[in-house]
Design an enzyme around this catalytic site. Sequence first.
Site, short mmCIF file in Angstrom:
data_model
loop_
_atom_site.label_atom_id
_atom_site.label_comp_id
_atom_site.label_asym_id
_atom_site.label_seq_id
_atom_site.Cartn_x
_atom_site.Cartn_y
_atom_site.Cartn_z
N GLU A 1 0.81 -1.22 0.00
CA GLU A 1 0.00 0.00 0.00
C GLU A 1 0.85 1.27 0.00
O GLU A 1 0.35 2.37 0.23
CB GLU A 1 -0.95 -0.02 1.19
CG GLU A 1 -1.93 -1.20 1.12
CD GLU A 1 -2.82 -1.33 2.33
OE1 GLU A 1 -2.79 -0.43 3.20
OE2 GLU A 1 -3.55 -2.33 2.41
N ASP B 1 -14.02 -2.87 10.29
CA ASP B 1 -13.66 -3.35 8.94
C ASP B 1 -14.00 -4.83 8.85
O ASP B 1 -15.06 -5.20 8.35
CB ASP B 1 -12.18 -3.09 8.67
CG ASP B 1 -11.72 -3.70 7.34
OD1 ASP B 1 -12.60 -4.01 6.50
OD2 ASP B 1 -10.50 -3.86 7.13
N LYS C 1 -15.64 -1.16 1.78
CA LYS C 1 -14.84 -1.77 0.72
C LYS C 1 -15.80 -2.43 -0.27
O LYS C 1 -16.51 -3.36 0.10
CB LYS C 1 -13.87 -2.82 1.29
CG LYS C 1 -12.80 -2.24 2.21
CD LYS C 1 -11.96 -3.35 2.82
CE LYS C 1 -10.81 -2.79 3.65
NZ LYS C 1 -10.05 -3.85 4.34
#
Length: 440
Positions: free
Chosen positions: A205, A315, A340
Amino acid sequence: MSLITDIYAREVLDSRGNPTVEVEVYTEDGGFGRGIVPSGASTGEHEAVELRDGDKNRFSGKGVEKAVANVNGPISKEIVGFEVTDQIAIDKAMIKLDGTPNKGKLGANAILGVSLAVARAAADELQVPLYNYIGGSNAHVLPTPMMNVINGGAHSENKVDFQEFMIMPVGAPSVKEAIRMGSETFHALKSLLSADGKATSVGDEGGFAPDFANNEEPLQYLIKAIEKAGYKPGKDVAIAVDVAASELWNDEDKKYKLRWSTGEEFTTEEFVKYLEGLVNKYPIISIEDPIDENNWDDWASITKELGKKVQLVGDDFFVTNTEYLAKGIKMGAANAILIKVNQIGTLTETMESIEMAKEAGYTAIVSHRSGETEDTTIADLVVATNAGQIKTGSMSRTDRIAKYNQLMRIEDQLEGVAEYKGINSFYNLSADAREEISNK
């Protein structure tokens, strides 16, 4: 409007060199849309299923030819002939065609690729930007970025238990300036690490993953980097962390273990106190997955304990699913959700999750995955929904920078109406908490 005349999928590569699904949608009036599906390295237990081929002789089993075939076969047969603007009907038709609760038959990667490409084709047909097509004329809020500049846990090979350490330019006046502040802090951090003989290669990332002694050393480096860049920690640039607590939880012992650093073990109550100590010591404004994804009562407890002064993001806990989010809201568990698109598998369901969160006073952070592509849909999505926060990696790697560049383009297009809320994007925190962060 015009009808969809053709849908075509192919196997392409993501930012890690792994196969993923790309879909193209064509309409009778010349509209065209393309969507590329991201993928995650650490995935929630309850995420929609990413269909892989399993053939070890090809891409080590990670090929997606089955998902591609599902798009070019049954999905195309079902969706060709739909009005391109019938996004909800198209997404629901694919969900029905799959017939499983987790999209395991056709693959969430197949379904999502079509869903994203349809939205882009509709925007192209109407000759409007994607954010405007999805969000209408009210789309105007540019997001506060979460920039993942240090990696740990399952995302690295160092002695750090937390998965991500992020900077958030909460004091910036615009997204363009926020990105500048993030870039300057990123380069200041690189300079500090290099001066101390630490590695400055970047991970999936775009963040650094040097060897640190413990979980506090990265926080100390972030403070130094923010100051070196000429900013005030907390007031100008705050810190966010992704604990990824499910990676630390031992279900047999019912304890959290700092497995990558000291080996210390904590009961849930002790672990919450440990995190609270870090929040009190550093300008931490957001903690992602501070509790194991299956411990609902403990999530409610930490929210009661810390939820007024720090953003607690679900998440793996929520996996962008309205069923889990509704349960969390009812229990008072978490005060934010990470969004997401590939965790749930369609644009429609993603939008439903964002809307449910906002109605309950939860913040929604639109997020990338560790396996990304040049697709910039999430930049348009976060503006379309006025979500206010985005998590899309560090200040390096083109797959991450593509999203930041798109945000700056959108801000230019929205000149005169664009709004960057910074610290006020944390509407789930008390005014006192936001003030306290600024004064740390």
